[in-house]
Design an enzyme around this catalytic site. Structure first.
Site, PDB file in Angstrom:
ATOM      1  CG  ASP A  48     -18.204  -4.617  -4.936  1.00  0.00           C
ATOM      2  OD1 ASP A  48     -18.038  -5.419  -5.919  1.00  0.00           O
ATOM      3  OD2 ASP A  48     -17.621  -3.400  -4.885  1.00  0.00           O
ATOM      4  CB  SER A  49     -20.923  -8.620  -8.182  1.00  0.00           C
ATOM      5  OG  SER A  49     -20.714  -9.700  -7.740  1.00  0.00           O
ATOM      6  CG  ASP A  87     -15.596  -7.488  -3.685  1.00  0.00           C
ATOM      7  OD1 ASP A  87     -14.204  -6.757  -3.439  1.00  0.00           O
ATOM      8  OD2 ASP A  87     -16.086  -7.260  -4.710  1.00  0.00           O
ATOM      9  CE  LYS A 117     -12.769  -8.687  -5.677  1.00  0.00           C
ATOM     10  NZ  LYS A 117     -13.235  -7.406  -5.885  1.00  0.00           N
ATOM     11  CD  GLU A 119     -13.363  -2.295  -7.502  1.00  0.00           C
ATOM     12  OE1 GLU A 119     -14.421  -3.066  -7.367  1.00  0.00           O
ATOM     13  OE2 GLU A 119     -13.849  -1.313  -8.081  1.00  0.00           O
ATOM     14  CD  GLU A 186     -14.016  -6.153 -13.348  1.00  0.00           C
ATOM     15  OE1 GLU A 186     -14.022  -6.199 -12.151  1.00  0.00           O
ATOM     16  OE2 GLU A 186     -15.120  -5.629 -13.810  1.00  0.00           O
TER      17      GLU A 186
HETATM   18  O1  KIV Z   1     -17.825  -8.176  -7.184  1.00  0.00           O
HETATM   19  C1  KIV Z   1     -17.545  -9.032  -7.891  1.00  0.00           C
HETATM   20  O2  KIV Z   1     -18.166  -9.732  -8.270  1.00  0.00           O
HETATM   21  C2  KIV Z   1     -15.956  -8.780  -8.092  1.00  0.00           C
HETATM   22  C3  KIV Z   1     -15.543  -9.742  -9.505  1.00  0.00           C
HETATM   23  C4  KIV Z   1     -16.154  -9.321 -10.709  1.00  0.00           C
HETATM   24  C5  KIV Z   1     -14.275 -10.027  -9.597  1.00  0.00           C
HETATM   25  O3  KIV Z   1     -15.386  -8.127  -7.846  1.00  0.00           O
END
Ligand code: KIV
Length: 268
Positions: A48-49, A87, A117, A119, A186
């Site tokens: 989600d970056s 993510d 993924k 979080e 992280e």
């Molecule tokens: O969103 C992302 O790129 C991430 C990584 C930093 C692990 O969650």
């Protein structure tokens, strides 16, 4: 999709057991994903970056489920044989377990991802358990939680004190018990990354969590030097593409203005 060469979740556990480091990298588009696959990156994460790396947001919070799925599908088209993790964005697995399950399923059914993924800390373990039970491979993400920026106020290294370190170890154990196949750690002291890696059987993928993790993940824009406003301490620039792109754009503009482009070789 479904090629025999494609990695599966069990491969990553095997890699941890054999001491082989797992390489994970983010990608958000088909051409980057294609290059990552060609270079043998073990896991491509459509993080989600995306929000900051591609969509121009100041944090990950505005990223929507549909935006994330759109980019996951592009990454899959670029890397048909790669192991791809989608993510799940802010609030897509918190409203209710059944909504979380439906959202997670879209990553596999619509975007062709291999896993999602999530979080979050131990409180999300029951949701993870239901997903895994339904057949959705889940990667956890503990330690610094960027989706919590509004409640935490700052992006900071987590687990510096023993009390917080023990809480994060408990998160890791809860995620493992819920069935994650791997987890991102992280921004935490390298020693805590080591303790967690030794405390759980599943692989740990570190970003700012030290060299003892089972693997590492980097945001592709940081690694390529595409984002130059600042450099996170946990990242390393392996290229300086921003300078190279500036050079190319400037040269192109100069050539057009000087009528050097297109030349005879570019004309019909
Ligand atoms: O969103 C992302 O790129 C991430 C990584 C930093 C692990 O969650």
């Amino acid at each position: 999709m479904g090629s025999a060469r494609k990695p599966t979740v069990s491969l990553f556990r095997k890699m941890k057991n054999e001491g082989k480091k797992i390489v994970m990298l983010t990608a958000y588009d088909a051409p980057t994903a294609k290059l990552a696959q060609e270079c043998g990156i073990d896991i491509i994460l459509v993080g989600d970056s995306l929000g900051m790396a591609v969509l121009g947001y100041a944090s990950t919070l505005p990223v929507t489920l549909d935006q994330s799925l759109h980019h996951c599908a592009a990454v899959r088209r670029g890397a048909p044989d790669a192991f791809i993790v989608g993510d799940m964005p802010f609030m897509t697995c918190h409203a209710s377990e059944s909504e979380a399950l439906k959202n997670a399923a879209r990553y596999l059914q619509e975007a062709g991802c291999d896993a999602v993924k999530i979080e979050g800390d131990a409180a999300l373990a029951p949701t993870v358990e239901r997903m895994v039970h339904a057949g959705i491979p889940v990667m956890g993400h503990i330690g610094l939680l960027p989706q919590h920026i509004k409640t935490s106020g700052v992006y900071r290294v987590t687990g510096r004190g023993e009390e917080e370190a023990e809480r994060i170890i408990a998160d890791a154990k809860a995620m493992e018990a819920a069935g994650v196949f791997a987890m991102v750690l992280e921004c935490m002291p390298a020693e805590l990354g080591k303790r967690i890696t030794e405390a759980v059987g599943v692989p740990t993928i570190g970003i700012g969590a030290g060299v003892h993790c089972s693997g590492q993940v980097q945001v592709v824009n940081d690694l390529l030097g595409l984002f130059t406003d600042f450099q996170p301490k946990h990242s390393k620039r392996y290229a300086n593409l921003a300078d190279e792109i500036r050079r190319a754009f400037t040269e192109y503009a100069d050539d057009v203005r000087a009528q050097k482009f297109p030349g005879p070789e570019n004309s019909f």
